[in-house]
Design an enzyme around this catalytic site. Structure first.
Site, PDB file in Angstrom:
ATOM      1  CB  ILE A 161      -0.978  -0.013   1.199  1.00 32.28           C
ATOM      2  CG1 ILE A 161      -1.945  -1.196   1.057  1.00 32.28           C
ATOM      3  CG2 ILE A 161      -1.739   1.314   1.284  1.00 32.28           C
ATOM      4  CD1 ILE A 161      -2.862  -1.425   2.247  1.00 32.28           C
ATOM      5  NE  ARG A 241      -6.535  -2.448  11.200  1.00 35.50           N
ATOM      6  CZ  ARG A 241      -6.996  -2.573   9.944  1.00 35.50           C
ATOM      7  NH1 ARG A 241      -7.173  -1.506   9.185  1.00 35.50           N
ATOM      8  NH2 ARG A 241      -7.318  -3.762   9.477  1.00 35.50           N
ATOM      9  CG  ASP A 265     -10.201   5.763   5.788  1.00 30.22           C
ATOM     10  OD1 ASP A 265     -11.375   6.183   5.738  1.00 30.22           O
ATOM     11  OD2 ASP A 265      -9.875   4.623   5.398  1.00 30.22           O
ATOM     12  CD  GLU A 270     -11.789   2.162  12.582  1.00 31.17           C
ATOM     13  OE1 GLU A 270     -11.016   3.093  12.392  1.00 31.17           O
ATOM     14  OE2 GLU A 270     -12.067   1.302  11.719  1.00 31.17           O
ATOM     15  CG  HIS A 288     -11.809   1.597   8.402  1.00 30.44           C
ATOM     16  ND1 HIS A 288     -11.351   0.923   9.503  1.00 30.44           N
ATOM     17  CD2 HIS A 288     -11.140   1.056   7.350  1.00 30.44           C
ATOM     18  CE1 HIS A 288     -10.454   0.011   9.140  1.00 30.44           C
ATOM     19  NE2 HIS A 288     -10.310   0.075   7.839  1.00 30.44           N
TER      20      HIS A 288
HETATM   21  C1  DGY Z   1      -8.224  -3.947   5.949  1.00 30.89           C
HETATM   22  O1  DGY Z   1      -8.371  -4.687   4.984  1.00 30.89           O
HETATM   23  O2  DGY Z   1      -7.422  -4.185   6.853  1.00 30.89           O
HETATM   24  C2  DGY Z   1      -9.117  -2.753   5.996  1.00 30.89           C
HETATM   25  O3  DGY Z   1      -8.647  -1.799   6.869  1.00 30.89           O
HETATM   26  C3  DGY Z   1     -10.508  -3.184   6.385  1.00 30.89           C
HETATM   27  O4  DGY Z   1     -10.497  -3.650   7.704  1.00 30.89           O
END
Ligand code: DGY
Length: 321
Positions: A161, A241, A265, A270, A288
């Site tokens: 990511i 997170r 996000d 949460e 999120h």
């Molecule tokens: C993930 O895939 O970890 C996203 O944050 C959804 O929980």
């Protein structure tokens, strides 16, 4: 697969295409109300099932795993993050755990850019003016934000990511810096500057994007001491997170002006986020939504089902942890 369909408990509701394939290929118990199971209810509901399809709402601690019936041999989590599952305890109990890497890289990187731009360019304040019918007209110093082009972006966690974020940020002519547990090959680095210590990354990060998993090492990483290392007026973005950030410290830095803005996000605890974020104008907040596109959520579900298909055909699971 054998003639009798394996029995799968779907602990949450899943996208229609995913539930359609699940009910076509498996003897599935769905959760049409999407009410989150307590640990007791999950253990009871899992009786008579061979597999669990869960999300990050299901906290599979060692104790919760112990309570699952012996028939459960595989747990697929509809998430790339797996901090909610004690994977080692599952292995000891002979349960395979799978997650959904890769398929959400692009959607999550997109939302990272949305948070980065939304925070830097004061999107929340601009939208609020219009929605409240409070916009009295254009003027030269109205809602001036932080310029993005050419700035240094520090990426904490240069996994799949993080690298997708870097690709997008290069399109904004940002200078990419990163910290990762290990340095990437030149091929993956694509000219980004590696910092051996996360603190050194913070010192140069005019923008900081958190793209690391939640682990005992990263929890509350961004605390007051480390925020102090960021350049004055920096922008913090978190799409990984919430528990990687010390909320009180971040809120304090946004209030004092040490940080210009934050685009978030994800939140510790949460959906019960620290209320301090809501009252700040210099936050751009999303519930999120990182992986929330039709295509991505289908792909995440199909990834879980591919793992079930492999497991019940006696093949290696493609994304076993
Ligand atoms: C993930 O895939 O970890 C996203 O944050 C959804 O929980």
């Amino acid at each position: 697969m054998s003639q009798t369909k394996p029995r799968v408990l779907a602990a949450r509701r899943f996208p229609p295409n995913v539930e359609a394939r699940l009910t076509r290929d498996y003897d599935a118990t769905l959760n049409p109300t999407d009410e989150i199971y307590s640990a007791d209810a999950l253990a009871a509901a899992a009786e008579g099932h061979d597999a669990l399809l869960v999300a990050s709402s299901e906290k599979l601690t060692e104790e919760a795993l112990q309570r699952l019936p012996d028939s459960v041999r595989i747990v697929a989590t509809f998430s790339v993050g797996y901090e909610h599952i004690d994977v080692e305890a599952a292995k000891r109990r002979g349960i395979t755990v799978t997650n959904t890497p890769d398929v959400l890289n692009d959607a999550t990187a997109d939302i990272t850019m949305l948070c980065l731009l939304g925070a830097a360019r004061r999107a929340h304040e601009g939208e609020t003016l219009i929605r409240n019918d409070a916009w009295e007209g254009w003027y030269t110093t109205m809602l001036l934000g932080v310029h993005v082009t050419g700035k240094r972006l520090g990426i904490l966690g240069m996994g799949r990511i993080g690298r997708a974020v870097a690709r997008r940020a290069r399109g904004f002519d940002m200078e990419i810096h990163y910290y990762n547990r290990s340095r990437l090959s030149a091929d993956l680095e694509q000219g980004a500057t590696y910092h051996e210590k996360p603190e050194d990354l913070l010192r140069v990060s005019q923008f900081l994007s958190i793209n690391a998993p939640s682990t005992p090492e990263t929890r509350k990483f961004l605390n007051a001491e480390r925020i102090a290392l960021l350049p004055d007026g920096a922008v913090v973005v978190n799409t990984a997170r919430g528990d990687i950030v010390d909320d009180e410290a971040l809120i304090q830095a946004l209030k004092s002006g040490k940080l210009a803005a934050a685009g978030l996000d994800v939140f510790d605890g949460e959906p019960n986020l620290n209320p301090g974020y809501r009252s700040l104008e210099n936050t751009f907040l999303m519930p999120h939504l990182g992986s929330a596109t039709h295509e991505t959520r289908d792909a995440m579900g199909f990834c879980c089902l591919d793992n079930f298909d492999a497991h019940f055909s006696g093949k290696p699971c493609p994304t076993a942890l």
